[in-house]
Structure formats: C-alpha cells, structure tokens
Write a protein that holds these residues in place. Structure first.
Motif, mmCIF file in Angstrom:
data_model
loop_
_atom_site.group_PDB
_atom_site.id
_atom_site.type_symbol
_atom_site.label_atom_id
_atom_site.label_comp_id
_atom_site.label_asym_id
_atom_site.label_seq_id
_atom_site.Cartn_x
_atom_site.Cartn_y
_atom_site.Cartn_z
ATOM 1 N N ASN A 27 40.290 68.018 -15.468
ATOM 2 C CA ASN A 27 39.673 66.803 -15.998
ATOM 3 C C ASN A 27 40.782 65.836 -16.423
ATOM 4 O OD1 ASN A 27 38.415 64.834 -17.644
ATOM 5 N ND2 ASN A 27 36.724 66.246 -18.087
ATOM 6 N N LEU A 28 40.906 64.729 -15.677
ATOM 7 C CA LEU A 28 41.983 63.781 -15.943
ATOM 8 C C LEU A 28 41.873 63.165 -17.338
ATOM 9 C CD1 LEU A 28 42.252 61.967 -12.485
ATOM 10 C CD2 LEU A 28 43.768 63.706 -13.437
ATOM 11 N N LEU A 29 40.641 62.984 -17.825
ATOM 12 C CA LEU A 29 40.465 62.421 -19.159
ATOM 13 C C LEU A 29 41.035 63.352 -20.230
ATOM 14 C CD1 LEU A 29 36.854 60.927 -18.923
ATOM 15 C CD2 LEU A 29 39.026 59.679 -18.989
ATOM 16 N N VAL A 30 40.833 64.666 -20.030
ATOM 17 C CA VAL A 30 41.367 65.642 -20.978
ATOM 18 C C VAL A 30 42.890 65.633 -20.935
ATOM 19 C CG1 VAL A 30 41.517 68.100 -21.550
ATOM 20 C CG2 VAL A 30 39.318 67.106 -20.888
ATOM 21 N N LEU A 31 43.445 65.559 -19.713
ATOM 22 C CA LEU A 31 44.898 65.529 -19.581
ATOM 23 C C LEU A 31 45.505 64.346 -20.324
ATOM 24 C CD1 LEU A 31 45.809 66.517 -15.895
ATOM 25 C CD2 LEU A 31 46.394 67.725 -17.992
ATOM 26 N N GLU A 32 44.925 63.170 -20.099
ATOM 27 C CA GLU A 32 45.458 61.968 -20.742
ATOM 28 C C GLU A 32 45.265 62.021 -22.254
ATOM 29 O OE1 GLU A 32 47.331 59.713 -19.305
ATOM 30 O OE2 GLU A 32 47.125 60.979 -17.519
ATOM 31 N N SER A 33 44.132 62.569 -22.676
ATOM 32 C CA SER A 33 43.865 62.693 -24.111
ATOM 33 C C SER A 33 44.896 63.597 -24.773
ATOM 34 C CB SER A 33 42.460 63.241 -24.331
ATOM 35 O OG SER A 33 42.213 63.454 -25.707
ATOM 36 N N LEU A 34 45.211 64.710 -24.122
ATOM 37 C CA LEU A 34 46.219 65.626 -24.661
ATOM 38 C C LEU A 34 47.591 64.952 -24.712
ATOM 39 C CD1 LEU A 34 45.257 68.989 -22.901
ATOM 40 C CD2 LEU A 34 45.339 68.618 -25.369
ATOM 41 N N ASP A 35 47.904 64.202 -23.679
ATOM 42 C CA ASP A 35 49.200 63.523 -23.607
ATOM 43 C C ASP A 35 49.372 62.560 -24.781
ATOM 44 O OD1 ASP A 35 51.546 62.337 -22.932
ATOM 45 O OD2 ASP A 35 50.912 61.608 -20.979
ATOM 46 N N ARG A 36 48.301 61.795 -25.079
ATOM 47 C CA ARG A 36 48.391 60.787 -26.139
ATOM 48 C C ARG A 36 48.193 61.367 -27.539
ATOM 49 N NH1 ARG A 36 45.031 58.047 -22.415
ATOM 50 N NH2 ARG A 36 43.226 58.490 -23.743
ATOM 51 N N MET A 37 47.629 62.560 -27.604
ATOM 52 C CA MET A 37 47.267 63.148 -28.900
ATOM 53 C C MET A 37 48.486 63.542 -29.732
ATOM 54 S SD MET A 37 44.683 66.370 -29.497
ATOM 55 C CE MET A 37 43.330 65.518 -28.679
ATOM 56 N N ILE A 38 49.560 63.959 -29.084
ATOM 57 C CA ILE A 38 50.727 64.501 -29.778
ATOM 58 C C ILE A 38 51.949 63.622 -29.521
ATOM 59 C CG2 ILE A 38 52.261 66.494 -29.986
ATOM 60 C CD1 ILE A 38 49.464 67.068 -30.964
ATOM 61 N N ALA A 75 47.683 71.643 -18.130
ATOM 62 C CA ALA A 75 46.935 71.906 -16.898
ATOM 63 C C ALA A 75 45.444 71.808 -17.180
ATOM 64 C CB ALA A 75 47.281 73.288 -16.337
ATOM 65 N N ASP A 76 44.774 70.862 -16.516
ATOM 66 C CA ASP A 76 43.319 70.702 -16.649
ATOM 67 C C ASP A 76 42.835 69.848 -15.486
ATOM 68 O OD1 ASP A 76 40.628 69.801 -17.565
ATOM 69 O OD2 ASP A 76 41.238 70.864 -19.391
ATOM 70 N N LEU A 120 52.533 76.592 -22.458
ATOM 71 C CA LEU A 120 51.550 76.081 -21.499
ATOM 72 C C LEU A 120 50.233 75.842 -22.222
ATOM 73 C CD1 LEU A 120 50.402 75.602 -18.563
ATOM 74 C CD2 LEU A 120 49.831 78.060 -18.576
ATOM 75 N N ILE A 121 49.652 74.643 -22.003
ATOM 76 C CA ILE A 121 48.292 74.363 -22.483
ATOM 77 C C ILE A 121 47.436 74.207 -21.249
ATOM 78 C CG2 ILE A 121 46.829 72.832 -23.843
ATOM 79 C CD1 ILE A 121 49.297 71.932 -25.374
ATOM 80 N N SER A 122 46.496 75.136 -21.039
ATOM 81 C CA SER A 122 45.767 75.176 -19.770
ATOM 82 C C SER A 122 44.280 75.405 -19.977
ATOM 83 C CB SER A 122 46.325 76.301 -18.887
ATOM 84 O OG SER A 122 45.540 76.482 -17.719
ATOM 85 N N ALA A 168 55.383 68.234 -17.356
ATOM 86 C CA ALA A 168 54.466 68.124 -16.211
ATOM 87 C C ALA A 168 53.025 68.148 -16.674
ATOM 88 C CB ALA A 168 54.719 69.256 -15.215
ATOM 89 N N LYS A 169 52.168 67.473 -15.881
ATOM 90 C CA LYS A 169 50.713 67.531 -16.062
ATOM 91 C C LYS A 169 50.116 67.931 -14.720
ATOM 92 C CE LYS A 169 50.566 63.279 -17.653
ATOM 93 N NZ LYS A 169 50.062 61.999 -18.213
ATOM 94 N N ALA A 170 49.316 68.992 -14.732
ATOM 95 C CA ALA A 170 48.761 69.538 -13.486
ATOM 96 C C ALA A 170 47.245 69.532 -13.541
ATOM 97 C CB ALA A 170 49.274 70.958 -13.261
ATOM 98 N N THR A 171 46.615 69.380 -12.369
ATOM 99 C CA THR A 171 45.147 69.350 -12.309
ATOM 100 C C THR A 171 44.548 70.672 -11.847
ATOM 101 O OG1 THR A 171 45.235 68.420 -10.075
ATOM 102 C CG2 THR A 171 45.095 66.867 -11.920
ATOM 103 N N ASN A 172 45.392 71.668 -11.529
ATOM 104 C CA ASN A 172 44.893 73.011 -11.210
ATOM 105 C C ASN A 172 46.013 74.019 -11.428
ATOM 106 O OD1 ASN A 172 46.463 73.380 -8.651
ATOM 107 N ND2 ASN A 172 45.158 71.689 -7.947
#
Length: 550
Positions: free
Chosen positions: A10-21, A7-8, A52-54, A32-36
């Motif tokens: 910032n879409l860039l942070v979300l995508e970065s987290l998704d690709r990081m692991i 949950a973030d 949860l990573i928020s 799930a990925k949430a923006t709020n």
C-alpha cells in the motif's frame, strides 16, 4: 546510523511511514521502500539492514516468507511486522519466526513507533557488542586468557548469555530449528543436533528467598554458580546442553540422534547427582520435570512446555524430586473435583472452640488437602485455604496465651505458604502446628482451661470474675492474676473476646437477628453489643454479616 527498510504493497502506508518519523534526527537512515517481499529482499542484499518494517500480507512474496529468507541470509537485524485486526494467526507465526514486534496499521503512531525503534536499536547494539566481545576474547591466545582470570570470566559470561538467549528463543518458539542451527557459533560449544530430543526442566526451590538472602539479589552470580556445578556433571553425559531460562529455572536439552535415550532410571540418577552436588556446594534444593523420551521428531517448544508443566507438578506431588509423565498421569487420573474449602475452616474453628485436644487432632485428616483434590489450576485456592488455617490458628493462640509455645511455629507455617510450598509439606507443617496447640491445651494451666470451658458454656449468662472464681473453687484475686499472667489480658477483656468471636460465627451463619445474637452471647443491650463489636472487629455487626469485613 541504523539502516531502515520499509515494505508494504500500500503506497499510502509507505509514504505515511516515511513522513511519520524524523529518521536522521533519531539516528536512522531510510535506505529503501519496497512494495513486496521480493523488492525488500533485493534491497536488503544491496544495502544491508538493521531494522525492517514490513507488512505481513504482500503480493509476490509475503512478510512470513521474507522473514524466512532473511534468516537464510543470516542477517543480523530486527523485524517489525505491520498487520490488520484479522491477521492474528499470521502475526503469531511471524513472532515464532523471530519477528521482534508487531503493530496494527490502525494504531500506527509516531510516538509509539519511535519508542519501539529506539528500543530495538538499543537491543541490537547490546547483542552485537556481546558477540564482538566474545569473538575478541576468542581471538586471544589461550596462554593470555589462562593468565587473566577476569578475561576468562568475561568470556564465559558472554558465551553464556548468547547461548542462553538462543536456546530460550528456540524453546519458546521464536526461532525455528533451522534458524537456531544457522546461528550457532563454534565458540558456544553447543552440542544440539536435529532429530529426537529429551528435556529436563529444573527449578530452584525457594529461589527468591535464596536470591534476596545469601546472594544479595545478584541473579547473574547466582545462576552462574549453579551452572558451574551442573556443567561439571553434564560433561560426561553425551549430547546435553544446559541453559538458564530465568527466575531460577534451568533446562537440560539432550539430542538423541547419535546416542541412545537415557532410561527413566538414568534421568533419575542424573537428577540425584545434580541434587547432591547443588546441596553440597551451594546449599540449595531443586525440583525437576522430565519430558519423557522422544525418538521421533517433535517440536522443541512442545517438549519445553511438557517438561515445564511436569516441573510445576512439584506443588502437588512435593518439591525436591524428579517428576515424570507417569507421575503426572497417575495424579491426573485420580483427581476429583469438589470445592477445596468445603466447611474446613468452620470445622477447625469448632475444634479449637471446644478446647478438646483429642478432638482437634482428629480433625487433621479432614483439614489436610489430599493429593487427588489438587490440580495446577486450583493450587492458588489451596494456598488460600492454608492461609486461612494460619489466621484461625494464630487468633486462637493469641487469645489463649500460647504465643511463646506456638507463635514461632505458626510464623514458619506462614512463611512456607507465602513461598508456595508443595501440598505434602503444607500438610506436614499444619499437622505440626495443630499437634503443638493440642499439646498446649493438655499441659496449660488447669484453672485457665476450666475457665475457658465455663465461659463457652455460659456466654449468654452474666459472668463476673467473682462468679467464675466460685465455679473454679479459687479466689477472685488469684484468678485475675492468673489470667493476666497466662493470657496477658484482664478477665473482662478475655470474656469480651470470647463473646465477640462467638458473635462473629453466629453472624456468618446468618440464621438469627442481631438482637438475638447479642442476647445469646451475653449482651443485654443491642447498642452496647454493637459498640463493643465495632471496637474489636472494626465494623458494626450488620456490615460484618453482609461480608463487609475484608
């Protein structure tokens, strides 16, 4: 696989987290990925969650509100908060609300994030297994449990672990009272109720020594035995819960909403009863700190800190007793601030050097640190002072052949210093040691005492075994044999020790040059003095005078 939700806003942070692991390879599934916070909460309700990573700051619903809503849902999960440098207050609040970890966004790193995720997943598995086993044992018929001591013991341990963990998180501010009450299970037998509370903090004196010795380092067994004894007594005290805080510390929390507060004397009687029982069955001693009566609402973490600090005053007021807020107020009210060390070491050295038993005993009043000089902040300084006392006394005992009579007592003195004993006990042991040394000064061989006084008064002169024997009116062979027997060293070694010790005192004072000190202690050659000094002390006189001797 463990379910992960990000949950973030910032879409860039979300995508970065998704690709990081590499989620699946590590045993995780990103559901799930949430923006709020609202989106995250809906995803949690739909998919369930393990971790949860928020972000803390998000529109519509921020991270702190999301944590509260998850607690209301009684979701069994771990939470990692993402923050910026200026979010310190929010991070602290998140940790108080049961967030497990936090990471600065600027320090996001695949290796560190993987480590945190793996650790939290393992922790989650352990907690869930503990709960599962308790519930499984709870579901067994009572008759079956009664016939299996091992099952009953396992049930107790698992209950104990969960109960202790809940109370630790409540008292340290990781759980709100609402979250704590929501997590309570019937099988934990928790009496806690919202409202006013009282708290008693108990600490096992010399915990590490008992644990390493009699209990072979088994802290679980040690704490289990103590809890058994105390719980037997606490059954008759309404509204009390007992938990283990760790490292030999136990806490009694008493809810007072539906029952009267215990009076100070009532807590004193309870502490006395606990003390007697623990001494009788386990041969251990405890100290206690009482938070005082609280009829109105007060945050439990504040009450916990107050009781813990009261217990810490055992180092000042003495161990083995119950310390109240009134005791602390009196102690703080009389505390004065001046250097603990203030020439006490020099005074002790001078009294010993004079070899005068009455003078040595008269210095005790000044050597002993008074209660009003001690605070929790300078207690370590006090311990260092007593450690220096023990070094000085041991040196004197070794130089003067008192090892057999005084050595064991000084070793015992050292042990209680390292055990962080309370000031009253430190003073009592110091008095015993000094008095023992003074008695040996009086009863030691009269010829040796006369020799010591002669040396002290004539260090600058040439002293030989023959000249010393003539002064004492005995033969030189007799005096030589006597010194070897009484002190364990030769006459020349003993004379040299006296000269070097006096030289050390003069070097520390710093009022004379090295060649002047050499002459004053009986060395005609500065070079020879320097060689002998380094041989005995390990450094040359100049370095010693500059403090390079530690």
């Amino acid at each position: 696989m463990k379910k992960i939700i990000l949950a973030d806003d910032n879409l860039l942070v979300l995508e970065s987290l998704d690709r990081m692991i590499k989620w699946e390879e590590l045993g995780f599934r990103l559901v799930a990925k949430a923006t709020n916070g609202e989106e995250a909460l809906e995803a949690i309700k739909q998919h369930g969650i393990d971790i949860l990573i928020s972000d803390i700051k998000m529109p519509t619903m921020d991270g702190l509100t999301l944590i509260r809503e998850i607690a209301n849902l009684s979701m069994d999960c771990k939470i990692i908060m993402l923050s910026s440098y200026n979010d310190f207050q929010l991070v602290r609040e998140a940790m108080r609300r049961n967030a497990s970890e936090y990471i600065l966004k600027t320090e996001l790193d695949p290796v560190e994030l993987t480590r945190i995720l793996s650790h939290l997943a393992e922790q989650l598995d352990q907690e869930r297994e503990m709960t599962r086993r308790v519930e499984m044992l709870e579901s067994k018929p009572a008759a079956e449990l009664m016939n299996h001591d091992e099952s009953r013991h396992e049930l107790y341990l698992h209950r104990r672990y969960i109960k202790d963990q809940l109370f630790r998180e409540l008292c340290r501010g990781y759980l709100s009272e609402q979250q704590f009450l929501f997590r309570i299970k019937d099988y934990l037998n928790i009496r806690y109720e919202p409202g006013g509370h009282e708290m008693l903090y108990l600490s096992v004196d010399h915990f590490q020594k008992f644990l390493d010795g009699r209990w072979n380092g088994n802290e679980t067994l040690f704490s289990f035995a103590i809890m058994n004894v105390m719980e037997e007594i606490l059954q008759s005290v309404d509204g009390t819960d007992l938990f283990y805080s760790g490292s030999g510390d136990f806490v009694i929390v008493r809810s007072v909403r539906d029952q009267e507060c215990l009076s100070p004397s009532g807590w004193g009687d309870l502490f006395h009863e606990l003390t007697l029982a623990l001494d009788q069955f386990l041969k251990i001693r405890i100290s206690g700190g009482w938070s005082g009566m609280r009829l109105v609402m007060q945050p439990i973490p504040d009450l916990y800190v107050e009781a813990m600090k009261a217990c810490q005053f055992r180092y000042i007021l003495g161990k083995g007793k119950l310390i109240t807020d009134q005791d602390i107020a009196h102690s703080i009210g009389t505390t004065i601030s001046y250097p603990i060390n203030s020439d006490r070491i020099g005074l002790l050295r001078n009294a010993l050097t004079a070899f005068h038993p009455e003078l040595l005993e008269r210095t005790l009043e000044t050597l002993c640190v008074k209660q009003e000089e001690v605070s929790l902040t300078n207690f370590n300084e006090v311990l260092r002072l007593y450690e220096k006392y023990s070094f000085v006394l041991m040196d004197f005992v070794e130089q003067n052949g008192f090892q057999a009579a005084c050595g064991p007592m000084l070793e015992s003195f050292n042990e209680i210093i390292y055990d962080r004993e309370a000031v009253p006990e430190l003073n009592a042991r110091l008095k015993d040691a000094v008095t023992r040394i003074a008695r040996n000064m009086e009863t030691g061989n009269s010829h040796v005492r006369q020799l010591i006084k002669y040396m002290q008064g004539h260090l600058a002169q040439k002293i030989t075994l023959q000249s010393a024997a003539e002064q004492l009116g005995v033969s030189s062979p007799y005096l030589g044999r006597l010194i070897q027997k009484e002190l364990g060293i030769s006459f020349n070694e003993y004379l040299n020790q006296h000269r070097i010790e006096r030289a050390k005192e003069l070097l520390i004072e710093g009022h004379q040059k090295i060649y002047e000190i050499a002459e004053q202690v009986g060395y005609a050659s500065t070079e020879y003095f320097s060689r002998m000094f380094k041989k005995v002390v390990g450094v040359n006189p100049l370095d010693y005078s500059l403090g390079k001797y530690e």
